[in-house]
Scaffold this active site. Structure first.
Site, short mmCIF file in Angstrom:
data_model
loop_
_atom_site.label_atom_id
_atom_site.label_comp_id
_atom_site.label_asym_id
_atom_site.label_seq_id
_atom_site.Cartn_x
_atom_site.Cartn_y
_atom_site.Cartn_z
N ILE A 1 0.83 -1.20 0.00
CA ILE A 1 0.00 0.00 0.00
C ILE A 1 0.87 1.25 0.00
O ILE A 1 0.51 2.27 -0.61
CB ILE A 1 -0.99 0.01 1.19
CG1 ILE A 1 -2.01 1.14 1.05
CG2 ILE A 1 -0.25 0.10 2.52
CD1 ILE A 1 -2.92 1.04 -0.14
N ALA A 2 2.03 1.18 0.65
CA ALA A 2 2.95 2.32 0.62
C ALA A 2 3.44 2.58 -0.81
O ALA A 2 3.60 3.73 -1.22
CB ALA A 2 4.14 2.06 1.55
N SER B 1 12.22 1.68 7.04
CA SER B 1 11.78 0.32 7.25
C SER B 1 12.74 -0.35 8.22
O SER B 1 13.91 0.04 8.32
CB SER B 1 11.74 -0.44 5.91
OG SER B 1 11.49 -1.82 6.12
N ARG B 2 12.24 -1.37 8.91
CA ARG B 2 13.13 -2.14 9.79
C ARG B 2 14.05 -3.03 8.98
O ARG B 2 15.03 -3.55 9.51
CB ARG B 2 12.29 -2.97 10.76
CG ARG B 2 11.61 -2.12 11.82
CD ARG B 2 10.63 -2.92 12.65
NE ARG B 2 10.04 -2.10 13.70
CZ ARG B 2 8.93 -2.39 14.33
NH1 ARG B 2 8.25 -3.48 14.01
NH2 ARG B 2 8.46 -1.59 15.28
N LYS C 1 -5.75 2.90 7.06
CA LYS C 1 -6.93 2.31 7.68
C LYS C 1 -6.69 0.80 7.84
O LYS C 1 -5.86 0.24 7.09
CB LYS C 1 -8.19 2.61 6.84
CG LYS C 1 -8.05 2.34 5.34
CD LYS C 1 -8.12 0.89 5.01
CE LYS C 1 -7.45 0.59 3.72
NZ LYS C 1 -7.01 -0.82 3.70
#
Length: 334
Positions: A23-24, A44-45, A105
């Site tokens: 979604i990003a 990001s991790r 969401k």
């Protein structure tokens, strides 16, 4: 019909993206193609993932971890695109750093977490909004205009579904209770929010559902009641691709919204007097409209959007909480 402002006319805003999932990527593509905003950083991790994401979307700065991202002085606003279970923590992290936030969401796991985030945003004086992009799409604005004009009379029934088929994978976030997986928060939030948008807060909620082997909801059916005779009938599932359509029926006619109703799409109006007309989708993609709303509100010094207020999001979360209570779904850590 209503015209939505071109997202390219919104003021420029410098975005940091927290989380580098699918979604990003869609958000990044929409912002790059259809707004004047800049994507200045991604965090990001997983270092490799953030670097691949940055390369794919033309983002100049990558961060290994989220604290460095939210503290990056280049970033004006943070788009939170991690699993539902992490939304509160990551939104609060960005707010503590003085950043505006747009949170995917469902906004959080439950209404209490949402209230916590909004209270922090109020204290910090920053903008915060749920990324319920459907509320900002041209066909939804046109629907409101025709309903407000009385084209279909008093609304008696609203129906909407959102189902997608996913192969069962206990390691997937969709099937993981620890990540607040399941159909409702990922897919069902769309029809629930759609009903809230047109009908408001229901007087009563009735739900039934079935759980997956991992204990998250695989399918849910919901009836929301409003007053003496108005109802919304909603459904969501992880087990089948459904038409993902919506309809709004009133005393003077009905509207059928083509699938996927929550994305840029068209609708058909049929009145009881025999008149029929259609609204055709004028826009590509769709996530640019919510990004433009954030930019306009931030430039105006607002902390929330009148189109999707903090109260609106909390109200939807309360309905989702009630649905989960009725189907027996509790997430670890709640």
């Amino acid at each position: 019909m209503a015209r939505i402002e071109d997202p390219r006319t919104a003021p420029p805003l410098r975005w940091g993206i927290l989380g580098a999932g699918n979604i990003a990527g869609e958000f990044a593509d929409a912002v790059n193609a259809h707004t004047r905003a800049q994507l200045v950083a991604v965090g990001s991790r997983n270092r490799d993932r953030s670097e691949r994401f940055a390369t794919a979307h033309g983002i100049p700065t990558t961060h290994h971890g989220y604290l460095d991202l939210v503290e990056d002085p280049q970033v004006d606003a943070v788009y939170v695109a991690t699993p539902h279970s992490e939304h509160r923590e990551h939104a609060l992290l960005a707010i503590a750093a003085g950043k505006h936030v747009l949170v995917e969401k469902s906004f959080t796991r439950n209404a209490g977490e949402a209230e916590h985030v909004f209270a922090a945003a109020k204290t910090a004086g920053v903008f915060a909004m749920e990324a319920m992009w459907t509320r900002f799409l041209p066909h939804v604005a046109a629907l409101h205009q025709l309903i407000d004009a009385g084209e279909i009379g008093e609304i008696v029934n609203l129906s909407a579904d959102h189902g997608q088929w996913f192969a069962f994978n206990p390691k997937s976030r969709l099937f993981d209770p620890a990540l607040a997986g399941g159909a409702l928060l990922d897919l069902g939030v769309y029809p629930v929010s759609f009903a809230h948008d047109f009908l408001g807060v229901p007087d009563a909620v009735h739900a039934t559902g079935a759980l997956t082997e991992t204990g998250v909801d695989g399918q849910v059916s919901i009836v929301l009641s409003y007053g003496a005779r108005t109802q919304a009938t909603l459904s969501t599932t992880l087990w089948a691709k459904t038409p993902t359509m919506a309809s709004i029926s009133g005393t003077e006619g009905f509207v059928t919204v083509a699938g996927n109703f929550h994305t840029p799409t068209s609708f058909r109006v049929q009145r009881t007097d025999g008149r029929v007309w259609t609204f055709d989708n004028p826009s590509p993609r769709g996530l640019q409209f919510e990004a433009a709303e954030v930019a306009r509100r931030v430039a105006a010094g607002d902390t929330e959007s009148p189109r999707l207020t903090w109260a609106n999001t909390v109200e939807v979360m309360r309905t989702l909480d009630e649905v989960r209570a009725q189907i027996g779904l509790v997430y670890p850590g709640e």
